[in-house]
Design a protein around this motif. Structure first.
Motif, mmCIF file in Angstrom:
data_model
loop_
_atom_site.group_PDB
_atom_site.id
_atom_site.type_symbol
_atom_site.label_atom_id
_atom_site.label_comp_id
_atom_site.label_asym_id
_atom_site.label_seq_id
_atom_site.Cartn_x
_atom_site.Cartn_y
_atom_site.Cartn_z
ATOM 1 N N GLY A 237 -7.366 -5.057 3.488
ATOM 2 C CA GLY A 237 -6.507 -6.230 3.595
ATOM 3 C C GLY A 237 -5.517 -6.388 2.462
ATOM 4 O O GLY A 237 -4.478 -7.027 2.637
ATOM 5 N N GLY A 238 -5.790 -5.801 1.302
ATOM 6 C CA GLY A 238 -4.888 -5.932 0.165
ATOM 7 C C GLY A 238 -3.795 -4.892 0.115
ATOM 8 O O GLY A 238 -2.920 -4.951 -0.755
ATOM 9 N N ALA B 88 -11.892 -5.927 1.819
ATOM 10 C CA ALA B 88 -11.240 -5.498 0.583
ATOM 11 C C ALA B 88 -12.315 -5.272 -0.457
ATOM 12 O O ALA B 88 -13.464 -5.717 -0.291
ATOM 13 C CB ALA B 88 -10.210 -6.517 0.109
ATOM 14 N N GLY B 89 -11.947 -4.603 -1.560
ATOM 15 C CA GLY B 89 -12.946 -4.184 -2.531
ATOM 16 C C GLY B 89 -13.094 -5.055 -3.749
ATOM 17 O O GLY B 89 -13.831 -4.709 -4.671
ATOM 18 N N ASN C 76 -16.080 -8.542 1.273
ATOM 19 C CA ASN C 76 -16.052 -7.566 0.192
ATOM 20 C C ASN C 76 -16.891 -6.368 0.625
ATOM 21 O O ASN C 76 -18.116 -6.447 0.668
ATOM 22 C CB ASN C 76 -16.598 -8.172 -1.100
ATOM 23 C CG ASN C 76 -16.428 -7.253 -2.305
ATOM 24 O OD1 ASN C 76 -16.510 -6.030 -2.180
ATOM 25 N ND2 ASN C 76 -16.196 -7.837 -3.465
ATOM 26 N N TYR C 77 -16.215 -5.258 0.984
ATOM 27 C CA TYR C 77 -16.946 -4.138 1.562
ATOM 28 C C TYR C 77 -17.894 -3.477 0.563
ATOM 29 O O TYR C 77 -18.796 -2.721 0.965
ATOM 30 C CB TYR C 77 -15.982 -3.111 2.154
ATOM 31 C CG TYR C 77 -15.120 -2.372 1.153
ATOM 32 C CD1 TYR C 77 -15.602 -1.276 0.442
ATOM 33 C CD2 TYR C 77 -13.792 -2.751 0.926
ATOM 34 C CE1 TYR C 77 -14.813 -0.593 -0.468
ATOM 35 C CE2 TYR C 77 -12.994 -2.073 0.030
ATOM 36 C CZ TYR C 77 -13.515 -1.006 -0.668
ATOM 37 O OH TYR C 77 -12.729 -0.342 -1.581
ATOM 38 N N SER D 42 -5.636 2.638 -5.753
ATOM 39 C CA SER D 42 -5.961 1.493 -4.883
ATOM 40 C C SER D 42 -6.062 0.185 -5.652
ATOM 41 O O SER D 42 -6.651 -0.782 -5.170
ATOM 42 C CB SER D 42 -7.254 1.746 -4.098
ATOM 43 O OG SER D 42 -7.083 2.813 -3.175
ATOM 44 N N ALA D 43 -5.458 0.138 -6.831
ATOM 45 C CA ALA D 43 -5.450 -1.108 -7.606
ATOM 46 C C ALA D 43 -4.351 -2.051 -7.138
ATOM 47 O O ALA D 43 -4.371 -3.246 -7.465
ATOM 48 C CB ALA D 43 -5.254 -0.792 -9.089
ATOM 49 N N HIS D 44 -3.390 -1.527 -6.370
ATOM 50 C CA HIS D 44 -2.244 -2.326 -5.953
ATOM 51 C C HIS D 44 -2.631 -3.353 -4.897
ATOM 52 O O HIS D 44 -3.606 -3.203 -4.169
ATOM 53 C CB HIS D 44 -1.150 -1.413 -5.409
ATOM 54 C CG HIS D 44 -1.551 -0.697 -4.134
ATOM 55 N ND1 HIS D 44 -2.543 0.262 -4.098
ATOM 56 C CD2 HIS D 44 -1.106 -0.834 -2.866
ATOM 57 C CE1 HIS D 44 -2.675 0.688 -2.869
ATOM 58 N NE2 HIS D 44 -1.836 0.037 -2.085
#
Length: 325
Positions: free
Chosen positions: A148-149, A171-172, A190-191, A315-317
């Motif tokens: 989702g992010g 999302a993580g 939160n997966y 994947s920090a974005h």
């Protein structure tokens, strides 16, 4: 003109800013002075040597740009010199100029920042064609968005809410889920800590999601089938897990569900133009009114394109990353 090329496939440092010959323009093409180029996962795959540009397209990465029209072909009717546009490309966006068929471009509203507009068209075309044109998400139905992010995720949340659907996301991190919530997501998973199958069933009284937009691919296949509602549609647009899909076809049959995998760049020109036309009529009014806005994670210069790729791969974005010449 300048372009970010890949002399030899590899890591982010394989991206090299170079001088290349100007592109020729066809009768139905427009030439764009690029204000910014969107950064996408496909660009990473291309840099790694796994997803080359199709025949006839520039061989450097870049699936979307924004900028100003500087030249039009003899048969162009949709645009004129000086128009602010964004465009979907088969390749070649990482450059100071881009040439594209007029049918793949859209006017950028004057109310929108032209650089931010580089983050519009690829995600919108992907989400619109998969979730709505093929997945047929209807008002009142539930959409589950994995990632989702991401740029795709933040786009899908907004579009689904504008079309009066309910949105669940995975999302993580709590930070990413918080952004998803501000965009309109109601079910936040939160997966890393929660089972998305159990959570989506709990949120839908055991029914499951009507449409799932999946960027993870293989490793999520069987769980997506458990999470989908009867007559649901699973739209797979990437395989970030890097794993093959393994599931029981009978379970899919029991759900009378569709498991549908697509790409965008490989579609014919006519198909891509049809998607852009549908976007123009159904979605662009929301862009023009400001009801839809791309979520921009950051702007990087062409000289720091490697850092932009590192940011994406980490994947920090949250949302889209754009490159500015």
């Amino acid at each position: 003109m300048r372009a970010i090329i890949v002399n030899s496939p590899g890591g982010p440092d394989a991206l090299t800013l170079s001088t290349v010959p100007d592109l020729e323009i066809g009768s139905h093409d427009i030439r764009i002075e690029v204000a910014a180029a969107g950064v996408n996962r496909a660009d990473v795959s291309q840099r790694q040597g796994r997803y080359p540009s199709p025949a006839g397209a520039p061989q450097w990465p870049g699936l979307e740009v924004s900028g100003v029209v500087t030249e039009i072909g003899d048969d162009v009717t949709r645009f004129g010199v000086g128009d602010r546009v964004c465009a979907l490309l088969p390749g070649g966006g990482y450059a100071t100029e881009a040439v594209v068929h007029e049918g793949l471009a859209l006017l950028v509203p004057l109310s929108m920042d032209l650089i931010d507009a580089a983050g519009l068209v690829e995600a919108l075309a992907t989400v619109w064609s998969n979730v709505f044109m093929s997945g047929e998400l209807a008002p009142g139905e539930t959409l589950l968005v994995h990632g989702g992010g991401s740029g795709i995720g933040t786009t899908a949340i907004q579009l689904a809410r504008l079309m009066d659907a309910r949105v669940a996301v995975t999302a993580g991190s709590a930070e990413k889920l918080a952004v998803c919530e501000t965009l309109g997501a109601e079910v936040l998973i939160n997966y890393r800590e929660q089972d998305f199958v159990a959570e989506i069933k709990a949120a839908t009284d055991g029914r499951g999601a009507d449409v799932i937009l999946d960027i993870m691919g293989g490793s999520y296949a069987a769980r997506n089938i458990e999470a989908i509602a009867v007559n649901g549609r699973i739209m797979v647009i990437a395989n970030q897990s890097g794993e093959p899909a393994t599931f029981d076809p009978f379970r899919l049959m029991q759900k009378r569900a569709r498991y549908w995998a697509t790409t965008l760049r490989a579609r014919s020109l006519a198909e891509r133009i049809a998607i852009i036309r549908s976007l123009e009529s159904m979605v662009w009014p929301f862009v023009a009114s400001g009801e839809f806005r791309p979520v921009i994670d950051g702007r990087f210069s062409f000289a720091t394109a490697a850092d932009a790729h590192r940011r994406l791969e980490s994947s920090a974005h949250v949302g889209k990353i754009v490159l500015v010449p």
